[in-house]
Motif scaffolding. Structure first.
Motif, PDB file in Angstrom:
ATOM      1  N   ARG A 159       0.823  -1.216   0.000  1.00 25.25           N
ATOM      2  CA  ARG A 159       0.000   0.000   0.000  1.00 25.25           C
ATOM      3  C   ARG A 159       0.857   1.266   0.000  1.00 25.25           C
ATOM      4  NH1 ARG A 159      -2.268  -0.643   6.234  1.00 25.25           N
ATOM      5  NH2 ARG A 159      -0.301  -0.199   7.246  1.00 25.25           N
ATOM      6  N   PRO A 160       0.509   2.239  -0.815  1.00 25.39           N
ATOM      7  CA  PRO A 160       1.233   3.506  -0.818  1.00 25.39           C
ATOM      8  C   PRO A 160       0.655   4.483   0.202  1.00 25.39           C
ATOM      9  CG  PRO A 160      -0.277   3.459  -2.648  1.00 25.39           C
ATOM     10  CD  PRO A 160      -0.453   2.158  -1.922  1.00 25.39           C
ATOM     11  N   GLU A 161      -0.439   4.118   0.841  1.00 19.14           N
ATOM     12  CA  GLU A 161      -1.016   4.913   1.925  1.00 19.14           C
ATOM     13  C   GLU A 161      -1.950   4.002   2.708  1.00 19.14           C
ATOM     14  OE1 GLU A 161      -3.203   8.064  -0.065  1.00 19.14           O
ATOM     15  OE2 GLU A 161      -4.903   6.750  -0.405  1.00 19.14           O
ATOM     16  N   THR A 162      -2.202   4.335   3.966  1.00 11.80           N
ATOM     17  CA  THR A 162      -3.076   3.473   4.772  1.00 11.80           C
ATOM     18  C   THR A 162      -4.548   3.770   4.497  1.00 11.80           C
ATOM     19  OG1 THR A 162      -3.205   4.987   6.659  1.00 11.80           O
ATOM     20  CG2 THR A 162      -1.368   3.417   6.643  1.00 11.80           C
ATOM     21  N   ALA A 163      -4.811   4.903   3.875  1.00 12.35           N
ATOM     22  CA  ALA A 163      -6.181   5.410   3.729  1.00 12.35           C
ATOM     23  C   ALA A 163      -7.137   4.420   3.073  1.00 12.35           C
ATOM     24  CB  ALA A 163      -6.164   6.705   2.921  1.00 12.35           C
ATOM     25  N   GLN A 164      -6.659   3.743   2.020  1.00 10.03           N
ATOM     26  CA  GLN A 164      -7.578   2.912   1.239  1.00 10.03           C
ATOM     27  C   GLN A 164      -8.266   1.837   2.086  1.00 10.03           C
ATOM     28  OE1 GLN A 164      -8.525   3.892  -1.642  1.00 10.03           O
ATOM     29  NE2 GLN A 164      -7.014   5.537  -1.582  1.00 10.03           N
ATOM     30  N   GLY A 165      -7.533   1.311   3.072  1.00 13.28           N
ATOM     31  CA  GLY A 165      -8.129   0.292   3.934  1.00 13.28           C
ATOM     32  C   GLY A 165      -9.385   0.793   4.610  1.00 13.28           C
ATOM     33  N   MET A 166      -9.367   2.055   4.973  1.00 12.21           N
ATOM     34  CA  MET A 166     -10.519   2.606   5.695  1.00 12.21           C
ATOM     35  C   MET A 166     -11.688   2.881   4.756  1.00 12.21           C
ATOM     36  SD  MET A 166      -8.313   4.711   8.491  1.00 12.21           S
ATOM     37  CE  MET A 166      -7.026   5.289   7.470  1.00 12.21           C
ATOM     38  N   SER A 191       3.589   2.281   5.193  1.00 14.69           N
ATOM     39  CA  SER A 191       3.219   2.402   3.795  1.00 14.69           C
ATOM     40  C   SER A 191       4.506   2.390   2.975  1.00 14.69           C
ATOM     41  CB  SER A 191       2.437   3.689   3.542  1.00 14.69           C
ATOM     42  OG  SER A 191       1.180   3.617   4.173  1.00 14.69           O
ATOM     43  N   TYR A 192       4.341   2.148   1.691  1.00 17.78           N
ATOM     44  CA  TYR A 192       5.517   1.890   0.855  1.00 17.78           C
ATOM     45  C   TYR A 192       5.437   2.637  -0.461  1.00 17.78           C
ATOM     46  CZ  TYR A 192       5.727  -1.908   4.183  1.00 17.78           C
ATOM     47  OH  TYR A 192       5.774  -2.614   5.351  1.00 17.78           O
ATOM     48  N   ARG A 193       6.499   3.301  -0.821  1.00 16.78           N
ATOM     49  CA  ARG A 193       6.580   3.922  -2.132  1.00 16.78           C
ATOM     50  C   ARG A 193       7.987   3.699  -2.665  1.00 16.78           C
ATOM     51  NH1 ARG A 193       3.194   9.558  -0.966  1.00 16.78           N
ATOM     52  NH2 ARG A 193       1.579   8.465   0.223  1.00 16.78           N
ATOM     53  N   ASN A 194       8.054   3.161  -3.858  1.00 13.90           N
ATOM     54  CA  ASN A 194       9.369   2.847  -4.406  1.00 13.90           C
ATOM     55  C   ASN A 194       9.972   4.096  -5.036  1.00 13.90           C
ATOM     56  OD1 ASN A 194      11.558   1.370  -5.016  1.00 13.90           O
ATOM     57  ND2 ASN A 194      10.548   0.010  -6.478  1.00 13.90           N
ATOM     58  N   GLU A 195      10.419   4.996  -4.183  1.00 18.50           N
ATOM     59  CA  GLU A 195      10.941   6.277  -4.637  1.00 18.50           C
ATOM     60  C   GLU A 195      12.125   6.066  -5.580  1.00 18.50           C
ATOM     61  OE1 GLU A 195       9.600   9.097  -3.993  1.00 18.50           O
ATOM     62  OE2 GLU A 195       8.347   8.755  -2.225  1.00 18.50           O
ATOM     63  N   ILE A 196      12.208   6.907  -6.594  1.00 21.66           N
ATOM     64  CA  ILE A 196      13.284   6.784  -7.564  1.00 21.66           C
ATOM     65  C   ILE A 196      14.624   7.048  -6.898  1.00 21.66           C
ATOM     66  CG2 ILE A 196      14.280   7.786  -9.639  1.00 21.66           C
ATOM     67  CD1 ILE A 196      11.460   8.557 -10.466  1.00 21.66           C
ATOM     68  N   SER A 197      14.647   8.067  -6.097  1.00 16.39           N
ATOM     69  CA  SER A 197      15.919   8.487  -5.536  1.00 16.39           C
ATOM     70  C   SER A 197      15.691   9.060  -4.138  1.00 16.39           C
ATOM     71  CB  SER A 197      16.517   9.531  -6.473  1.00 16.39           C
ATOM     72  OG  SER A 197      17.556  10.207  -5.851  1.00 16.39           O
ATOM     73  N   ARG A 204      12.568  11.247   3.308  1.00 17.30           N
ATOM     74  CA  ARG A 204      11.981  10.532   2.168  1.00 17.30           C
ATOM     75  C   ARG A 204      12.392   9.070   2.216  1.00 17.30           C
ATOM     76  NH1 ARG A 204      11.148  12.677  -3.735  1.00 17.30           N
ATOM     77  NH2 ARG A 204       9.322  13.371  -2.606  1.00 17.30           N
ATOM     78  N   LEU A 205      11.435   8.216   2.562  1.00 13.35           N
ATOM     79  CA  LEU A 205      11.722   6.801   2.759  1.00 13.35           C
ATOM     80  C   LEU A 205      10.932   5.947   1.785  1.00 13.35           C
ATOM     81  CD1 LEU A 205      11.513   6.687   6.654  1.00 13.35           C
ATOM     82  CD2 LEU A 205      13.577   6.486   5.275  1.00 13.35           C
ATOM     83  N   ARG A 206      11.414   4.729   1.574  1.00 14.71           N
ATOM     84  CA  ARG A 206      10.649   3.790   0.752  1.00 14.71           C
ATOM     85  C   ARG A 206       9.649   3.022   1.600  1.00 14.71           C
ATOM     86  NH1 ARG A 206      15.850   2.654  -2.735  1.00 14.71           N
ATOM     87  NH2 ARG A 206      15.272   3.734  -4.643  1.00 14.71           N
ATOM     88  N   GLU A 207       9.956   2.892   2.877  1.00 17.32           N
ATOM     89  CA  GLU A 207       9.009   2.301   3.818  1.00 17.32           C
ATOM     90  C   GLU A 207       8.882   3.289   4.955  1.00 17.32           C
ATOM     91  OE1 GLU A 207       9.462  -1.810   5.027  1.00 17.32           O
ATOM     92  OE2 GLU A 207       8.899  -1.308   7.078  1.00 17.32           O
ATOM     93  N   PHE A 208       7.670   3.739   5.214  1.00 17.25           N
ATOM     94  CA  PHE A 208       7.526   4.801   6.198  1.00 17.25           C
ATOM     95  C   PHE A 208       6.242   4.596   6.989  1.00 17.25           C
ATOM     96  CE2 PHE A 208       4.327   7.147   3.708  1.00 17.25           C
ATOM     97  CZ  PHE A 208       4.537   6.574   2.462  1.00 17.25           C
TER      98      PHE A 208
END
Length: 584
Positions: A159-166, A191-197, A204-208
């Motif tokens: 998930r890129p954000e927790t919101a969708q679950g709700m 939440s997870y976003r595969n940031e480019i850089s 700025r994290l890939r897992e936060f």
RNA sequence: GCGCCGAUGGUCUAGCGGCUAUGACUGGGGCCUUCCAAGCCCUAAACCCGGGUUCGAAUCCCGGUUGGCGCACCA
């Protein structure tokens, strides 16, 4: 060394933050929270829970961190996250590959990267900035993809954000809250976003970690029942207009609402609540502002959106919370995707009498003519607009087949019916917190260096720097350090006893008997321990200990008998240090 | 993903083809010690990874990883 480096160096050294996978060389965008770090983070989250879950009553739920594809198709993340990008080899500018060929091909968005490449090559498309040549098209997708189950199982995404679950649990939540608006749900999680850089440390994290609340409200009534709580609270607002002038304005919540700067009362309450939370955990009020999204940067479905921004030395103003009125966008999107109505039935205060055009197919006549299809045709007739019944014969289509229904097979009338309520799709107010960023800002705002004179400063004319983390007492990862003045058995034993009593009271205690007392005080200053209790020979004689205050370095002598209550009250109940005992 | 610059004990650092790799602070053990990083003794601990050049590489070259900055990106 700038402030960021000083803070990160301390955080690393003292066990707040470590690079993940360091043993194997590390990987950008991942951080470990060490012993003090995870404690501090948990305490921030706990205060968040106290405010949002306990006080506001938005119950916490916990959804999987992996979501199935449908969820993110509905939310727009699948489409919105996989843009084909290509870059100019000459100037490095990046462009949407499908946009570059829009004027050449009709349906550019459906093409594969290879097809896009070949079209760009065929038509000799050059960089619109500098005329340079393009590199290969690549997929730009910020979601981590995964496979659920073996073989050709389902596609899943982190998930890129927790919101969708709700949003997905909306109907269950509505039921839980007995179908009454407003209600809300919260989630704290990864939440997870595969940031480019990913860069900038923990910014700025890939897992936060996110803490989000989704508050479902009646779109016709965006007042807040408890607005008077914050009416006179001062907010540092950097509104759309203020940004034109380049200067934020301080004003009361009341004023911001009445002048229409914040879209409505409910949103204003949430902005004020975020303000309250951030200051309570220890963000300096003078380094905090609320910036309104400009009209062109706001998502098309949002009515109004404010970011809480915190001033940091290296990164400037950093967004740590987003507070948005997302309207019915998310619920409607999931309703469409799932083909399930996501609404709340709201009863009117008074039932209303409504004139309605009613269609009643005469099944006695239709049955013999249309046989098995009669029922489907009747359903289709009911869905037709009033105008369709003006002719003698009514055309109706069922499963692609056209049926002609004589007018006398249908009765219709204007009827007055009683309507006692209606289905409403609630609007969503979403405060969304980036906990890791708040964590960093807290360290930076708490970090202080102070020049103090040392023991032999008189002889050597020496001065030295004391590093102190001035955490709020209720967030500091260690509440009390218990220190025997000397490493001697007769002092160590009562010290350990006192430490145990404090732990029984629920305080976070560090016991330390290594090195000189001064060294131990400094160690504790560096991790932000607000109080040190020192056991000396007077303790054995008269049952008192000293309590040292982190910020002032002053000491008082206090009774051992009530030491746990005194410390507890100072840390959690605002009891003043001066009242804890006799000054030393 | 591109460009520029860096990477040496836990932390900060010296090194500039010729080591057994500096030093400080920190950590651990001890002596001494009655309140703010005191002193003394002992001790642990490092050249990011992989190739290459060379009689010889921490040092030079190439690739990777990683950190910083700039560009781009940030739904």
């Amino acid at each position: 060394m700038d402030r960021y480096e000083q803070v990160i160096e301390l955080a690393k050294r003292r066990g707040f933050l470590w690079n993940s996978f360091e043993l194997y060389g590390g990987t950008a965008g991942f951080y470990d929270y060490g012993p003090l770090g995870s404690t501090l983070k948990r305490r921030i989250e706990q205060i968040w829970r106290e405010i949002y879950v306990i006080q506001e009553g938005f119950m916490e739920i916990e959804c999987p961190t992996i979501g199935i594809e449908e969820v993110f198709i509905a939310s727009g993340h699948v489409g919105g996250f996989s843009d084909p990008l290509c870059e100019c080899k000459q100037c490095g500018e990046a462009f949407r590959a499908d946009h570059l060929i829009k004027h050449i091909v009709e349906e550019a968005d459906g093409l594969s990267n290879e097809e896009l490449d070949s079209i760009i090559a065929q038509h000799n498309v050059k960089c619109p900035e500098c005329g340079g040549e393009f590199g290969k098209t690549y997929e730009f997708n910020l979601m981590f993809k995964t496979q659920i189950g073996p073989g050709n199982g389902r596609k899943g995404y982190l998930r890129p954000e927790t919101a969708q679950g709700m949003f997905v649990d909306f109907l269950r939540l509505a039921r839980y809250y007995r179908d009454k608006l407003p209600f809300g749900a919260t989630q704290i999680g990864k939440s997870y976003r595969n940031e480019i850089s990913p860069r900038q440390g923990v910014i700025r994290l890939r897992e936060f970690t996110q803490a989000e609340a989704e508050i479902f409200i009646d779109p016709r009534n965006k007042k807040h029942p408890n607005i008077q709580r914050f009416e006179n609270t001062l907010l540092n607002l950097y509104s759309d207009e203020a940004q034109d002038m380049g200067e934020s304005q301080i004003m009361t919540v009341k004023e911001a609402v009445s002048k229409g700067i914040i879209a409505h009362e409910f949103l204003a309450y949430q902005v004020a609540l975020v303000n309250h939370f951030l200051q309570r955990v220890g963000i300096s009020p003078d380094k905090l502002r609320f910036r309104q999204h400009r009209k062109d940067e706001m998502a098309h479905y949002a009515i109004d959106c404010w970011d809480a921004e915190i001033l940091t030395e290296r990164f400037g103003w950093v967004e740590v919370v987003g507070i948005a009125d997302r309207t019915d966008y998310d619920l409607s999107a999931h309703a469409n995707m799932s083909k399930t109505e996501l609404s709340i039935y709201i009863e009117y205060e008074q039932p209303r009498m409504v004139e309605k055009f009613v269609i009643r197919p005469n099944m006695g006549k239709m049955g013999p003519v249309f046989k098995g299809k009669a029922k489907l045709i009747a359903e289709a007739l009911k869905a037709l607009p009033k105008e369709a019944f003006e002719n003698d014969e009514i055309k109706v289509s069922v499963d692609g087949e056209i049926f002609i229904v004589p007018r006398d097979m249908v009765e219709f009338a204007h009827e007055t019916i009683k309507v006692s309520g209606e289905n409403i799709v609630p609007h969503v107010i979403e405060p969304s917190f980036g906990i890791d960023r708040i964590f960093y800002a807290l360290l930076e705002h708490a970090y202080d260096e102070e020049v103090v004179s040392t023991k032999d400063s008189v002889e050597h004319n020496d001065e030295e720097t004391r590093i102190v983390l001035r955490f709020k007492k209720e967030v500091s990862p260690v509440n009390v350090a218990v220190l025997p003045l000397l490493t001697r058995q007769e002092l160590i034993e009562p010290s350990k006893e006192i430490a145990n009593r404090l732990r029984e009271k629920g305080l976070l205690v560090a016991y330390d008997d290594s090195g000189t007392i001064g060294r131990r005080y400094r160690r504790n200053d560096e991790i932000g321990t607000p109080y040190c209790v020192t056991i000396d020979y007077d303790t054995l004689k008269d049952g008192t200990v000293t309590i040292r205050d982190r910020d002032s370095m002053q000491q008082v002598r206090a009774e051992v008998a009530t030491i746990e209550e005194v410390l507890y009250d100072m840390i959690y109940r605002d009891k003043k240090f001066e009242t804890a005992g006799k000054p030393v």
